[in-house]
Design an enzyme around this catalytic site. Structure first.
Site, PDB file in Angstrom:
ATOM      1  CD  GLU B  79      -2.815   1.067   2.569  1.00 50.38           C
ATOM      2  OE1 GLU B  79      -2.474   0.369   3.535  1.00 50.38           O
ATOM      3  OE2 GLU B  79      -3.848   1.771   2.571  1.00 50.38           O
ATOM      4  CE  LYS B 160      -7.906   1.434   3.407  1.00 45.61           C
ATOM      5  NZ  LYS B 160      -6.769   2.218   3.977  1.00 45.61           N
ATOM      6  CB  CYS B 201      -4.983  -1.241   4.512  1.00 43.22           C
ATOM      7  SG  CYS B 201      -4.195  -0.871   6.109  1.00 43.22           S
TER       8      CYS B 201
END
Lengths: 304, 304
Positions: B79, B160, B201
């Site tokens: 990331e 995301k 994440c």
């Protein structure tokens, strides 16, 4: 104590909740409370002796240790506390109802149910009665958890949904699905301090049950369970911590003590986990009692 | 290598899968493969320098170590590999498409996309391009993972979905939702060795994404991610192990290296977990490469 990250989404009301009064009700406000898990040992072939020992342990634990405020509000017995693991048909009892509020417990055919009700009433505690082998009217068997209020009322039942079939050559082979049927409902109960969801052992491997319970407002999930010497070290704590963190709930599993003379060797390590995934308390493998204050002084549950 | 305990249930087809060709397709058969996670360090404010270092690292790692068969088939960047964490608007690039197969990558406005495509092609590997800040036609920002085949084709994108908002007084405060928008699709890609699902994440905290990916046939899930010094020790490995065991998939997260001179202190510890929840390999906090053979010699996944 705040529970902020409740997963979004809805669960359709309906037959999944046999206890009508809880179906769409609002959960009670959470208040800190004291919990005790009894990791019972020496569970042998004599059911009467097992029941007597469980009864005595509940009363002993509920007596507290004499210090002010030490008495638990909720006491939990392990999976298979009244008979050896896997001996279902020999030990099964007829409970005879699936809705809790309608019955007079002391007229129940099941001596285990009568004992548990008496113990809860005498000790004046909420009691999660581990699991017992149950036989229904169709002669089907289940592994069943019953729950009692401090007045001795039966307030919830959970039949193990996910059955434990395992075959690791040279390590462990067991087909629970040959012995019992799986339950088809999820279940929780309300106390004056929390809404508490139920599962039994292998149910913990199926995250949907815990997710639904949390979305129904449960603050804590309690699964009597008996992992073994293969699955225990692999996944006993991992699964409890995962359910707790993912669903932002307290989570506890109560195991029988390990008995290497028994056919099934339970892992022990009865455990309580907080919504951070932190293990608040853990037994070793022998008989013992895990006592924890739930929610007292715990940090705010933030969204991370 | 068998994956036996695939959770039952179905997921409705539809808009959740923007990559039409995968919508209802059958996953490729799993074959063992070699994976490398690049825990890139020294990600500074100079994007060109970051891209150059990432490019060189991919080619270096793809060169293998000279021993026969050591070349990875799939390489992963972390990331925020092209710019500092949290500096979205300054570094955002226009990718300009959301369907992967239609475009000529080298005409893309995004220099990061062009670099990643070139690196995958030159190294002849599958490449998961960590995440980059993206700006769409409506001037909304996203954190976006792009994936490339060994021919340099862009084969998947993931924005995301779950944004990271945290406020632990005295420890860490961050509101990602003030900077970027959340994606609204889940995504995976097929290689000749496995179907691989994507997340970024904080997506790992929401089990539904991984559950859907697994039920869509993914054998492995890869989430570029950057936990920090508060969340890393608490949950970095727990969540990966839980996703792996619950869904019976391999799971990996690739973090930037820790840089205590940066504003955001990444946890590092890039990690690969097997379907038993066993950590197959783990980086420390500095720059490094995690290399693992996935599925080689692993035991049969039994239902326990």
């Amino acid at each position: 104590m705040l529970f902020m990250r409740r997963p979004s989404g809805t669960v359709a009301p309906g037959a999944f909740f046999p206890f009508q009064k809880y179906r769409m009700s609002t959960a009670p406000s959470f208040k800190p409370f004291k919990l005790a898990l009894i990791q019972l040992g020496s569970i042998g072939p004599d059911k009467s002796a097992n029941l007597k020992r469980a009864y005595e342990m509940v009363l002993k634990v509920a007596g507290g240790d004499g210090s002010a405020g030490s008495k638990p509000s909720l006491v939990v017995l392990p999976e298979c506390f009244n008979s050896p693991y896997g001996r279902v048909s020999k030990y099964a009892e007829t409970i005879g109802f699936t809705k809790a509020d309608d019955i007079e417990v002391q007229t129940c055919q099941s001596e285990s149910v009568r004992m548990l009700s008496s113990a809860a009433k005498e000790a004046n505690i909420w009691l999660v009665g581990g699991s017992i082998p149950e036989r229904d009217a169709d002669n089907k068997f289940y592994k069943t958890c019953t729950v009692y209020s401090p007045t001795g009322a039966l307030v919830a039942m959970h039949r193990k949904v996910h059955l434990f079939d395992i075959d690791i050559p040279g390590k462990i082979t067991l087909k629970e699905s040959k012995m019992i049927s799986g339950g088809s409902s999820m279940n929780f109960f309300d106390t004056e301090f929390a809404r508490i969801g139920l599962g039994i052992c292998h149910d913990v491997r199926f995250p949907e049950l815990a997710m639904i319970s949390a979305r129904r407002g449960c603050h804590m999930l309690i699964y009597p369970g008996a992992f073994n010497l293969t699955t225990g070290p692999l996944h006993w704590s991992l699964l409890q911590r995962a359910r707790a963190v993912d669903n932002q709930v307290f989570f506890a599993m109560c195991s029988p003590a390990r008995d290497m003379s028994a056919r099934y060797h339970a892992w022990g390590h009865s455990m309580v986990v907080d919504p951070f995934g932190k293990i608040l308390a853990e037994a070793e493998e022998g008989q013992g009692v895990v006592q924890v204050s739930i929610g007292e002084g715990a940090p705010c549950m933030c969204d991370y």
